[in-house]
Write a protein that holds these residues in place. Structure first.
Motif, mmCIF file in Angstrom:
data_model
loop_
_atom_site.group_PDB
_atom_site.id
_atom_site.type_symbol
_atom_site.label_atom_id
_atom_site.label_comp_id
_atom_site.label_asym_id
_atom_site.label_seq_id
_atom_site.Cartn_x
_atom_site.Cartn_y
_atom_site.Cartn_z
ATOM 1 N N SER A 75 0.805 -1.288 0.028
ATOM 2 C CA SER A 75 0.088 0.109 -0.003
ATOM 3 C C SER A 75 0.708 1.521 0.084
ATOM 4 O O SER A 75 0.268 2.186 0.380
ATOM 5 N N SER A 76 2.237 1.026 -0.447
ATOM 6 C CA SER A 76 3.089 2.309 -0.262
ATOM 7 C C SER A 76 2.564 3.031 -1.767
ATOM 8 O O SER A 76 3.001 4.353 -1.743
ATOM 9 N N GLY A 77 2.078 2.577 -2.575
ATOM 10 C CA GLY A 77 1.595 3.297 -3.791
ATOM 11 C C GLY A 77 2.283 2.808 -5.060
ATOM 12 O O GLY A 77 2.363 3.399 -6.082
ATOM 13 N N LYS A 78 3.131 1.501 -5.081
ATOM 14 C CA LYS A 78 3.824 1.117 -5.928
ATOM 15 C C LYS A 78 3.122 0.949 -7.492
ATOM 16 O O LYS A 78 3.594 1.510 -8.235
ATOM 17 N N SER A 79 1.942 0.331 -7.273
ATOM 18 C CA SER A 79 1.249 0.035 -8.433
ATOM 19 C C SER A 79 0.776 1.372 -9.101
ATOM 20 O O SER A 79 0.672 1.594 -10.368
ATOM 21 N N SER A 80 0.239 2.307 -8.274
ATOM 22 C CA SER A 80 -0.119 3.738 -8.809
ATOM 23 C C SER A 80 0.889 4.308 -9.500
ATOM 24 O O SER A 80 0.879 5.008 -10.648
ATOM 25 N N LYS A 133 2.085 9.765 -2.290
ATOM 26 C CA LYS A 133 0.842 10.398 -1.310
ATOM 27 C C LYS A 133 1.099 11.604 -0.958
ATOM 28 O O LYS A 133 0.852 12.175 0.146
ATOM 29 N N ASP A 160 0.085 14.263 -1.328
ATOM 30 C CA ASP A 160 -1.110 15.197 -1.068
ATOM 31 C C ASP A 160 -1.691 14.791 0.446
ATOM 32 O O ASP A 160 -2.456 15.648 0.883
ATOM 33 N N CYS A 178 0.067 10.097 -7.094
ATOM 34 C CA CYS A 178 -0.477 9.342 -8.267
ATOM 35 C C CYS A 178 -1.879 8.443 -8.211
ATOM 36 O O CYS A 178 -2.179 7.664 -8.695
HETATM 37 N N1 LIG Z 1 -4.178 10.081 -1.838
HETATM 38 C C1 LIG Z 1 -3.314 9.252 -2.329
HETATM 39 N N2 LIG Z 1 -3.396 8.049 -2.424
HETATM 40 C C2 LIG Z 1 -2.885 7.133 -3.370
HETATM 41 C C3 LIG Z 1 -1.570 8.004 -3.887
HETATM 42 N N3 LIG Z 1 -1.077 6.735 -4.722
HETATM 43 C C4 LIG Z 1 -1.648 5.568 -3.913
HETATM 44 N N4 LIG Z 1 -2.636 5.959 -3.304
HETATM 45 C C5 LIG Z 1 -3.748 5.010 -2.741
HETATM 46 O O1 LIG Z 1 -2.979 4.287 -1.829
HETATM 47 C C6 LIG Z 1 -3.517 2.769 -1.912
HETATM 48 C C7 LIG Z 1 -2.633 1.738 -2.304
HETATM 49 O O2 LIG Z 1 -1.808 2.124 -3.443
HETATM 50 P P1 LIG Z 1 -1.234 0.996 -4.489
HETATM 51 O O3 LIG Z 1 -0.811 1.675 -5.561
HETATM 52 O O4 LIG Z 1 -2.363 -0.034 -4.675
HETATM 53 O O5 LIG Z 1 -0.196 0.571 -3.544
HETATM 54 P P2 LIG Z 1 0.747 -0.689 -3.577
HETATM 55 O O6 LIG Z 1 2.050 -0.348 -2.815
HETATM 56 O O7 LIG Z 1 0.754 -1.008 -5.130
HETATM 57 O O8 LIG Z 1 -0.017 -1.700 -2.831
HETATM 58 P P3 LIG Z 1 -0.016 -3.320 -2.846
HETATM 59 O O9 LIG Z 1 -0.440 -3.986 -4.038
HETATM 60 O O10 LIG Z 1 -1.012 -3.702 -1.645
HETATM 61 O O11 LIG Z 1 1.555 -3.676 -2.572
HETATM 62 C C8 LIG Z 1 -4.827 2.917 -3.254
HETATM 63 O O12 LIG Z 1 -6.009 3.152 -2.594
HETATM 64 C C9 LIG Z 1 -4.251 4.115 -3.776
HETATM 65 O O13 LIG Z 1 -5.269 4.592 -4.452
HETATM 66 C C10 LIG Z 1 -1.468 9.290 -3.843
HETATM 67 O O14 LIG Z 1 -0.252 9.589 -4.238
HETATM 68 N N5 LIG Z 1 -2.279 9.712 -3.067
#
Ligand SMILES: Nc1nc2c(ncn2[C@@H]2O[C@H](COP(=O)(O)OP(=O)(O)OP(=O)(O)O)[C@@H](O)[C@H]2O)c(=O)[nH]1
Length: 705
Positions: free
Chosen positions: A36-41, A202, A204, A231
């Motif tokens: 959930s650190s936002g890797k995928s985003s 994140k 923001d 992102c």
């Molecule tokens: N507000 C905000 N939320 C974000 C941002 N980037 C990602 N998110 C949110 O954070 C959550 C996790 O983002 P992911 O991109 O799924 O993170 P991940 O690291 O790929 O997570 P895993 O797949 O669980 O490993 C999601 O609900 C996204 O919408 C950002 O820049 N700002």
């Protein structure tokens, strides 16, 4: 334009086909971060599409090797899984679905696998990049997850963050950097922060001043710096432009609105923010890393090529072999052996086969109707209407009993369904010969070819079976009513039947001898005496008293009965042989006295007629159609993939082709590498003297890249 990265990606694609060893690995950007650190985003913002697996149930279980290929001038955007042969996927939700399935195929108990998924994305909107997405680090295993999962993920990431890879360490702005697992991991392998880019997602979610402080962090200084991004995927883009729409524009607009609204991130502050800047940085860093790994990669390819060349010389004497030539030569050889077979399996051989079959039938009918003496424990009492065979030579010429017996036997032979039987015998023989030809050919190692040959054989034989057997049956019809015999035919059948009976006699005597050897001659004789007396009835049984025949085992008595049968059959055959040789059987007018000879005449006639039709309807047709049918199944109609798959069924051929392909691919990679290095050199020289770089030299495979 980042020419070098693009060309290196192409070389990497070639090396992937070679089967990469660690030495041949080219640099990639490895993306690590906590869950959930936002890797995928971040990755999706770079690609401009949502395509990564989503869900709470740890959906990234395998490394995803993502290669982005910029396609300027084209409007198409699509993905390909090169290892899966699924073709171009233009719908990114299908790519997402496929990735999810591939990840979830890793069993829950294993949770992670180090077997990477390769995905190429082609688009005019992506930069040339090679990225590797890894499962997110976890702090504590949740319920149902194995306790060792945390270590397993850490180990997997550890393997990928080794040099020459660039590390993209993702940390969320709302989590203290001191707690960033990604930065801690990168620091262990890159303590001076020389090949790590920090990405703070994140932005923001925290106060701009705090966000700015993170980007300028002094506790974890990185030479390649930090980039702040926002992102969060804007769901509205999909809403307005359709589910396959490119989301880059919307993300950038959203980011710009955020960063422009806060002077902390202004151009003079030195803070690097935004996905656009991140993309540019990734391209620059990867290009530089690629440039510095040129020599090392070239040396590694050289060494691999030297080994492959040596092996190819030693094992295959540099003999060039392709799947196409191998299959074509094998097919040619098989057709030759088939042709040779057609020369040695013709009318005479078919005749012999059929006659042998009918000889056996004649022996069976003779045994049934003339020689039969059932083997029972009960005393043998012939039926009241049954006459002993010993009476035959002296019977009256108009004796209806013997006349009816021969007529019934003849009728049994002509109404046997010989059309079907004969066609079956020849078709089976052909099929068996084809199996033998396969087993003697290179095709014996190829299940596909074996099946193709057997299918070709069966198709032709099945197609012709019913018409052939009907034709044969029709042509032997006259023999069901009348059989004319010529003197010449009678004389020949007299010889034949003597031969046949002699063979039968020999077989009986040998079986009897073998029985004696296995049981013991004396023991067998005693037991046979017992059986004989038993069969004589009360008179014989009375004489059993006082003999030591009592107490024979059931098994021994069985064998003794067999012995009695063989002995009696031998005596009978000798008697009949004597009769056939006698003057009486020298004349066709005496056919009722010589059933063996007459039935042979019938068998000869049936055989000769059947052979004519079988030769035309079955044999010639098969010989004509088989090579054509084979071409249809194993020739030009096969796709290159099928030809390759067939050739590789033989492990020896597979090894040969693999090594040869490996050598060719390494040669190609090296040639591209040399050309690339020459280009880099001239570029550097031009840069030094302020001139344009030289044109690249076209390679043997045409202009490269
Ligand atoms: N507000 C905000 N939320 C974000 C941002 N980037 C990602 N998110 C949110 O954070 C959550 C996790 O983002 P992911 O991109 O799924 O993170 P991940 O690291 O790929 O997570 P895993 O797949 O669980 O490993 C999601 O609900 C996204 O919408 C950002 O820049 N700002």
């Amino acid at each position: 334009m980042m020419v070098l990265t693009r060309k290196m990606i192409e070389i990497r694609n070639i090396l992937t086909k070679v089967g990469q060893t660690a030495a041949l690995q080219l640099p990639s950007i490895v993306v690590i971060g906590s869950q959930s650190s936002g890797k995928s985003s971040v990755l999706e913002a770079i690609v401009g599409h949502e395509f990564l697996p989503k869900g709470s149930n740890m959906v990234t279980r395998r490394p995803i090797e993502l290669t982005l290929i910029n396609t300027p001038g084209s409007t198409a955007e699509y993905g390909e899984f090169p290892a899966l042969n699924m073709g171009k996927m233009t719908d990114f939700s299908t790519i997402q679905k496929t990735l999810t399935e591939l990840n979830l195929a890793v069993p829950e108990e294993d949770c992670v696998s180090d077997d990477p998924i390769q995905l190429n994305i082609y688009s005019p909107n992506v930069p040339d990049l090679s990225l590797i997405d890894l499962p997110g680090y976890i702090q504590v295993s949740s319920e149902g997850q194995p306790p060792e999962l945390k270590e397993k993920i850490a180990e997997l990431c550890e393997r990928y963050i080794k040099p020459p890879n660039v590390i993209l360490a993702i940390s969320a702005a709302d989590v203290d950097l001191a707690n960033s697992t990604a930065l801690r991991a990168s620091r262990r392998v890159d303590p001076r922060g020389e090949r790590t880019i920090g990405v703070i997602t994140k932005m923001d979610l925290v106060e701009p001043s705090r966000g700015y402080a993170i980007l300028k962090d002094k506790n974890y200084p990185l030479r390649l710096g930090y980039v702040g991004v926002v992102c969060k995927s804007p769901g509205s883009a999909k809403y307005f432009f359709g589910k396959n729409a490119n989301i880059s524009g919307a993300i950038i607009k959203n980011e710009n609105a955020f960063f422009n609204a806060h002077p902390e991130f202004g151009p003079d502050t030195g803070a690097v923010v935004g996905t656009v800047n991140l993309r540019q940085k990734l391209m620059n860093v990867l290009e530089q890393t690629m440039a510095s790994s040129l020599q090392g990669t070239s040396d590694a390819i050289h060494q691999e090529l030297e080994e492959a060349t040596y092996e190819f010389k030693v094992h295959y004497n540099d003999r060039h072999l392709t799947a196409e030539t191998y299959l074509a030569e094998s097919l040619d050889r098989f057709k030759h052996s088939f042709k040779d077979f057609t020369q040695v399996f013709g009318r005479p051989q078919v005749r012999e086969l059929l006659k042998r079959e009918l000889d056996q039938k004649v022996l069976d009918f003779l045994a049934q109707r003339y020689w039969n003496k059932p083997l029972t424990e009960e005393p043998y009492r012939p039926r009241r209407d049954e006459k002993p065979l010993t009476e035959l030579p002296t019977a009256e010429p108009d004796n209806m009993y013997w006349q009816r017996k021969l007529d019934a036997s003849t009728s049994q032979l002509t109404k046997l369904g010989f059309g079907r039987l004969a066609t079956n015998v020849v078709a089976n023989a052909l099929a068996q010969h084809m199996d033998r030809l396969v087993s003697e050919s290179t095709f014996r190692e190829h299940p596909f070819a074996k099946k193709a040959i057997s299918d070709a054989t069966n198709t032709i034989l099945n197609e012709r079976f019913y018409s052939t057997s009907d034709q044969v049956e029709n042509c032997i019809k006259p023999y069901k009513y009348e059989i004319e015999v010529e003197d010449r035919e009678w004389a020949q059948s007299r010889d034949n039947s003597q031969k046949l009976l002699k063979e039968e006699l020999k077989a009986c005597e040998e079986a009897y001898k073998a029985l004696g050897n296995s049981v013991g001659k004396k023991k067998l004789a005693q037991a046979m005496t017992f059986v004989d007396r038993q069969r004589e009835g009360p008179r014989g049984a009375a004489t059993l008293e006082g003999t030591d025949a009592f107490g024979f085992s059931h098994a021994l008595l069985e064998r003794a009965r067999e012995g009695v049968f063989l002995r009696d059959r031998s005596a009978l055959l000798k008697m009949r042989l004597y009769a056939i040789k006698s003057k009486q059987c020298g004349n066709k007018a005496n056919k009722y006295y010589c059933p063996e000879v007459f039935l042979d005449v019938v068998a000869e006639k049936l055989t000769s007629t059947a052979v004519l039709f079988l030769n035309v309807e079955l044999l010639s047709e098969f010989y004509y159609h088989f090579p054509r049918e084979l071409d249809n199944r194993l020739g030009r109609h096969l796709s290159p993939e099928q030809v390759d798959a067939i050739a590789r069924e033989d492990p020896k051929i597979r090894k040969h082709i693999d090594l040869q392909q490996r050598k060719q691919l390494l040669e190609l990679a090296l040639e591209k590498m040399d050309s690339l290095m020459a280009l880099e050199k001239s570029k550097k020289a031009a840069e030094r003297s302020g001139q344009q770089p030289q044109e690249e030299v076209p390679s043997r495979w045409g202009r490269i890249f």
